[in-house]
Write a protein that holds these residues in place. Structure first.
Motif, PDB file in Angstrom:
ATOM      1  N   GLY A 143       0.774  -1.235   0.000  1.00  0.00           N
ATOM      2  CA  GLY A 143       0.000   0.000   0.000  1.00  0.00           C
ATOM      3  C   GLY A 143       0.808   1.289   0.000  1.00  0.00           C
ATOM      4  N   LYS A 144       2.124   1.196  -0.080  1.00  0.00           N
ATOM      5  CA  LYS A 144       2.962   2.392  -0.079  1.00  0.00           C
ATOM      6  C   LYS A 144       3.824   2.425  -1.335  1.00  0.00           C
ATOM      7  N   SER A 145       4.074   3.640  -1.789  1.00  0.00           N
ATOM      8  CA  SER A 145       4.967   3.822  -2.918  1.00  0.00           C
ATOM      9  C   SER A 145       6.407   3.652  -2.432  1.00  0.00           C
ATOM     10  N   ARG A 146       7.176   2.862  -3.138  1.00  0.00           N
ATOM     11  CA  ARG A 146       8.579   2.603  -2.771  1.00  0.00           C
ATOM     12  C   ARG A 146       9.486   2.991  -3.934  1.00  0.00           C
ATOM     13  N   GLU A 147      10.684   3.406  -3.601  1.00  0.00           N
ATOM     14  CA  GLU A 147      11.683   3.718  -4.614  1.00  0.00           C
ATOM     15  C   GLU A 147      12.971   2.977  -4.274  1.00  0.00           C
ATOM     16  N   VAL A 148      13.546   2.346  -5.278  1.00  0.00           N
ATOM     17  CA  VAL A 148      14.747   1.544  -5.089  1.00  0.00           C
ATOM     18  C   VAL A 148      15.752   1.901  -6.173  1.00  0.00           C
TER      19      VAL A 148
END
Length: 155
Positions: A60-65
């Protein structure tokens, strides 16, 4: 936390490595699953230091990798380091030529938390490690079968 799996693929190691090095196909697959993947190092060629930025939704959360190719030895080894949201992960893919048309692919993913929220996330993943490990095994076996089918069409 670490996951490891092996898959035997009925194709030469050079062919399997070439498929594993086809990052444009991985980028397209990620886009189909709702992720945004972009090459950020500015080079068109694949080699040490190649970097990608991936954005996706997880729990449910936007993630950046940020993913970087840190070890690359044709046709037997590729190691990637991914960092983001307090977690550092390393994925190592090693190919061993068992015979002319049989390759063993060993994949290992290890994750380490750098922040307290990341530790909590990894702790929840550890509780489901058996289930996640089975999914990881299944994904690698499925990928190996796809490579076999593609190789059988060209050979």
């Amino acid at each position: 936390m670490e996951f490891s799996t092996k898959a035997d693929i009925e194709a030469p190691a050079e062919y399997v490595f070439d498929c594993l090095s086809d990052f444009q196909s991985f980028e397209k697959a990620a886009l189909r699953r709702g992720a945004d993947v972009q090459r950020v190092d500015g080079n068109a060629e694949l080699g040490l230091g190649a970097q990608w930025r991936a954005e996706f939704n997880f729990r449910g959360k936007s993630r950046e990798v940020l993913v970087e190719l840190i070890e690359f030895q044709t046709p037997e080894l590729a190691t990637y380091k991914a960092t983001g949201q307090g977690i550092e992960a390393t994925m190592r893919v090693e190919l061993i030529q068992m015979s002319k048309d049989l390759t063993r692919m060993t994949s290992t993913v290890s994750m380490e938390a750098k922040t307290l929220p990341a530790r909590l996330l990894l702790q929840s993943l550890k509780l489901a490690k058996g289930q996640i490990g089975k999914r990881f095994d299944g994904m690698m076996v499925d990928y190996g079968r796809q490579l076999e089918k593609r190789y059988s069409k060209i050979s």
